[in-house]
Design a protein around this motif. Structure first.
Motif, PDB file in Angstrom:
ATOM      1  N   THR A  33       4.224  13.148  -8.453  1.00 38.04           N
ATOM      2  CA  THR A  33       3.427  12.574  -7.378  1.00 38.04           C
ATOM      3  C   THR A  33       3.059  11.154  -7.782  1.00 38.04           C
ATOM      4  OG1 THR A  33       1.337  13.409  -8.275  1.00 38.04           O
ATOM      5  CG2 THR A  33       2.487  14.808  -6.704  1.00 38.04           C
ATOM      6  N   ARG A  34       3.069  10.261  -6.783  1.00 38.86           N
ATOM      7  CA  ARG A  34       2.793   8.855  -7.087  1.00 38.86           C
ATOM      8  C   ARG A  34       2.040   8.230  -5.924  1.00 38.86           C
ATOM      9  NH1 ARG A  34       6.273   4.054  -6.805  1.00 38.86           N
ATOM     10  NH2 ARG A  34       7.980   5.388  -6.100  1.00 38.86           N
ATOM     11  N   TRP A  35       0.957   7.549  -6.223  1.00 39.01           N
ATOM     12  CA  TRP A  35       0.195   6.831  -5.209  1.00 39.01           C
ATOM     13  C   TRP A  35       0.885   5.497  -4.936  1.00 39.01           C
ATOM     14  CZ3 TRP A  35      -4.296   8.533  -2.728  1.00 39.01           C
ATOM     15  CH2 TRP A  35      -4.818   9.741  -3.199  1.00 39.01           C
ATOM     16  N   LEU A  36       1.364   5.309  -3.705  1.00 43.80           N
ATOM     17  CA  LEU A  36       2.017   4.062  -3.322  1.00 43.80           C
ATOM     18  C   LEU A  36       1.003   3.008  -2.893  1.00 43.80           C
ATOM     19  CD1 LEU A  36       4.942   5.523  -1.186  1.00 43.80           C
ATOM     20  CD2 LEU A  36       4.928   5.007  -3.629  1.00 43.80           C
ATOM     21  N   VAL A  43       5.361  12.438  -2.822  1.00 44.11           N
ATOM     22  CA  VAL A  43       5.616  13.667  -3.566  1.00 44.11           C
ATOM     23  C   VAL A  43       7.124  13.858  -3.650  1.00 44.11           C
ATOM     24  CG1 VAL A  43       5.320  16.169  -3.650  1.00 44.11           C
ATOM     25  CG2 VAL A  43       3.436  14.718  -2.834  1.00 44.11           C
ATOM     26  N   THR A  44       7.625  13.952  -4.859  1.00 44.98           N
ATOM     27  CA  THR A  44       9.048  14.196  -5.084  1.00 44.98           C
ATOM     28  C   THR A  44       9.205  15.617  -5.597  1.00 44.98           C
ATOM     29  OG1 THR A  44       9.448  11.864  -5.592  1.00 44.98           O
ATOM     30  CG2 THR A  44      11.092  13.450  -6.358  1.00 44.98           C
ATOM     31  N   PRO A 125      -4.786  16.316   1.576  1.00 47.19           N
ATOM     32  CA  PRO A 125      -5.465  16.844   0.397  1.00 47.19           C
ATOM     33  C   PRO A 125      -4.537  17.620  -0.526  1.00 47.19           C
ATOM     34  CG  PRO A 125      -6.829  17.144   2.333  1.00 47.19           C
ATOM     35  CD  PRO A 125      -5.501  16.646   2.817  1.00 47.19           C
ATOM     36  N   TRP A 126      -3.565  18.340   0.058  1.00 50.29           N
ATOM     37  CA  TRP A 126      -2.603  19.059  -0.795  1.00 50.29           C
ATOM     38  C   TRP A 126      -1.822  18.066  -1.649  1.00 50.29           C
ATOM     39  CZ3 TRP A 126       2.648  18.469  -1.221  1.00 50.29           C
ATOM     40  CH2 TRP A 126       3.282  19.370  -2.100  1.00 50.29           C
ATOM     41  N   ALA A 127      -1.322  16.998  -1.028  1.00 52.37           N
ATOM     42  CA  ALA A 127      -0.528  16.018  -1.772  1.00 52.37           C
ATOM     43  C   ALA A 127      -1.353  15.357  -2.865  1.00 52.37           C
ATOM     44  CB  ALA A 127       0.029  14.967  -0.815  1.00 52.37           C
ATOM     45  N   ALA A 128      -2.633  15.089  -2.574  1.00 47.65           N
ATOM     46  CA  ALA A 128      -3.490  14.440  -3.560  1.00 47.65           C
ATOM     47  C   ALA A 128      -3.692  15.310  -4.795  1.00 47.65           C
ATOM     48  CB  ALA A 128      -4.837  14.094  -2.935  1.00 47.65           C
ATOM     49  N   GLY A 129      -3.632  16.636  -4.605  1.00 52.22           N
ATOM     50  CA  GLY A 129      -3.834  17.539  -5.733  1.00 52.22           C
ATOM     51  C   GLY A 129      -2.563  18.110  -6.310  1.00 52.22           C
ATOM     52  N   ALA A 130      -1.411  17.776  -5.726  1.00 56.89           N
ATOM     53  CA  ALA A 130      -0.148  18.341  -6.195  1.00 56.89           C
ATOM     54  C   ALA A 130       0.195  17.835  -7.588  1.00 56.89           C
ATOM     55  CB  ALA A 130       0.978  17.990  -5.224  1.00 56.89           C
ATOM     56  N   LYS A 131       0.794  18.723  -8.367  1.00 58.29           N
ATOM     57  CA  LYS A 131       1.176  18.353  -9.739  1.00 58.29           C
ATOM     58  C   LYS A 131       2.529  18.978 -10.057  1.00 58.29           C
ATOM     59  CE  LYS A 131      -1.674  22.127 -11.588  1.00 58.29           C
ATOM     60  NZ  LYS A 131      -2.007  22.633 -10.243  1.00 58.29           N
TER      61      LYS A 131
END
Length: 285
Positions: A33-36, A43-44, A125-131
């Motif tokens: 996951t990367r904040w653009l 999310v890759t 919110p899911w993407a922000a917490g994805a790992k």
């Protein structure tokens, strides 16, 4: 489409959007996951399930991301048709529609960009917490647009919901093709680098007090001569006004116009899809 209501979750509580019979369910694993930007997360995901992803060649290729309902156990192997046939509607996974930003067949992975507005919405919110290691289950892809080689120039107009598709399309326009793009985001911090082999003039617009400036900017835009292929997507009411302008005042050929509302202000995707179904039934769509 990104799908947005937040811009990437186009549409409120209600029935999930219809799913085509037989659409494959693809199980992936988050790899990165990367904040653009302050409000855009990439999310890759990849893995063995990527073999079921059929790249259709469209630059607006979209998928339905499936979010399980808390406390509900689903059959394995996962079968969406069986779930819809055998489980009560309130237990069905919720769906959110997103454009696939990048596809890497060598690495067997794809990337999806999510708009994030704090705790608002479901997918952000899911993407922000994805790992790495988290599951990502989706269906698709669909899609209908790709920049063609026969147009004299290309036009892209949209907001954050359309930005992934616009970015993917800019990367695939013919070498040297004239391109004009109007892209609206919340602030300068949300602008992205958008590589393209085309001769592109990209204008970034920033919303003022929550009001869109896209339709106004499009009306004021000087069009190059020749046949245009246009991609116009984003908030439904804004897109409706731009569609009318392009067809009635600019004379754009209907077959050269890809136009759709991805979301509606004040509605999440469930509610937006219900609105669209009601409009189709009434003949207002």
């Amino acid at each position: 489409m990104s799908s947005t209501a937040t811009p990437s979750e186009p549409g409120g509580a209600g029935a999930p959007a219809p799913v085509r019979k037989g659409r494959a369910v693809i199980d992936l694993v988050v790899r990165e996951t990367r904040w653009l930007t302050p409000h855009m997360i990439r999310v890759t995901a990849g893995g063995d399930g990527f073999a079921r992803f059929n790249d259709n060649g469209y630059t607006d290729a979209y998928v339905k991301v499936l979010f399980p309902q808390p406390g509900v156990t689903y059959p394995e192997p996962f079968d969406m048709q069986a779930i819809r046939a055998e489980m009560p509607r309130e237990q069905w996974p919720r769906t959110r529609t997103y454009t696939v930003r990048e596809i890497n067949p060598v690495a067997r992975e794809l990337s999806i960009d999510f708009v994030y507005h704090g705790d608002e919405g479901l997918a952000g919110p899911w993407a922000a917490g994805a790992k790495p290691g988290d599951p990502l289950r989706l269906m698709g892809p669909g899609g209908a647009y790709a920049p063609g080689p026969d147009a004299d120039w290309h036009l892209f107009v949209g907001d954050e919901a359309a930005l992934p598709a616009i970015a993917a399309s800019l990367a695939k326009v013919p070498d040297g093709a004239p391109v004009r793009a109007l892209i609206e985001v919340a602030s300068p911090e949300e602008e992205l680098e958008l590589p393209t082999p085309g001769d592109a003039r990209i204008t970034w617009l920033h919303r003022s007090n929550g009001s869109s400036r896209l339709a106004e900017a499009l009306r004021a835009m000087e069009f190059p001569s020749g046949r245009v292929q246009a991609f116009v997507h984003g908030e439904a009411d804004t897109v409706k006004a731009m569609r009318r302008h392009l067809l009635d005042e600019r004379g754009v050929v209907r077959d050269d116009l890809s136009v759709s509302g991805y979301w509606r202000r004040g509605r999440d995707e469930d509610g937006f899809q219900a609105d669209k179904a009601a409009e189709r039934e009434s003949g207002a769509a």
